[in-house]
Design a protein around this motif. Structure first.
Motif, mmCIF file in Angstrom:
data_model
loop_
_atom_site.group_PDB
_atom_site.id
_atom_site.type_symbol
_atom_site.label_atom_id
_atom_site.label_comp_id
_atom_site.label_asym_id
_atom_site.label_seq_id
_atom_site.Cartn_x
_atom_site.Cartn_y
_atom_site.Cartn_z
ATOM 1 N N GLU A 8 0.852 -1.185 0.000
ATOM 2 C CA GLU A 8 0.000 0.000 0.000
ATOM 3 C C GLU A 8 0.883 1.228 0.000
ATOM 4 O O GLU A 8 1.819 1.332 0.784
ATOM 5 N N HIS A 10 0.386 5.537 -0.532
ATOM 6 C CA HIS A 10 -0.543 6.651 -0.690
ATOM 7 C C HIS A 10 0.229 7.963 -0.632
ATOM 8 O O HIS A 10 1.270 8.050 0.013
ATOM 9 N N TRP A 14 -5.360 12.458 4.506
ATOM 10 C CA TRP A 14 -6.562 11.637 4.408
ATOM 11 C C TRP A 14 -7.628 12.298 3.542
ATOM 12 O O TRP A 14 -8.328 11.633 2.794
ATOM 13 N N ARG A 17 -6.155 12.265 -0.181
ATOM 14 C CA ARG A 17 -5.308 11.084 -0.362
ATOM 15 C C ARG A 17 -5.474 10.463 -1.748
ATOM 16 O O ARG A 17 -6.576 10.283 -2.239
ATOM 17 N N SER A 19 -4.308 7.056 -3.762
ATOM 18 C CA SER A 19 -3.752 5.716 -3.587
ATOM 19 C C SER A 19 -3.032 5.303 -4.866
ATOM 20 O O SER A 19 -3.629 5.280 -5.936
ATOM 21 N N GLU A 22 -2.923 -0.321 -3.675
ATOM 22 C CA GLU A 22 -3.764 -0.766 -2.574
ATOM 23 C C GLU A 22 -3.840 -2.273 -2.598
ATOM 24 O O GLU A 22 -4.287 -2.862 -3.580
#
Length: 99
Positions: A8, A10, A14, A17, A19, A22
């Protein structure tokens, strides 16, 4: 042999965010070859930086030649990289006079 388990990665906070990977799993056996051919801005350099131990801010397991490199201290990662990994950077930032 290379094995990545539950990777993972990122960027951003938050709220904003993004990604890149994942729950990504990947393995490459001895004498297997790949070409990393993904669209622009899809994480090719990030993936190679993780494999080479340059990018250490990810979760979770990266194994190369039966060595778990994910949690090696910087000094041991530098030694491992020097003995096991060759890397050609896409940017020539290391040598000021090259363009």
């Amino acid at each position: 042999m290379i094995k990545i388990t539950n990777l993972e990665k990122h960027f951003g906070s938050w709220k904003d965010r993004v990604s890149i990977f994942e729950n990504t799993n990947f393995s490459l056996g001895v004498w297997e070859f790949i070409a990393v051919v993904w669209p622009s801005w899809s994480g090719k350099s990030t993936f190679l930086n993780i494999l080479s131990g340059i990018d250490r801010e990810y979760q979770w397991s990266v194994i190369i030649w039966n060595d778990e490199i994910s949690h090696l201290p910087d000094s041991k990662m530098t030694t491992f990289r020097g003995k096991n990994i060759s890397y050609i950077f896409q940017n020539f930032k290391l040598i000021e006079n090259l363009t």
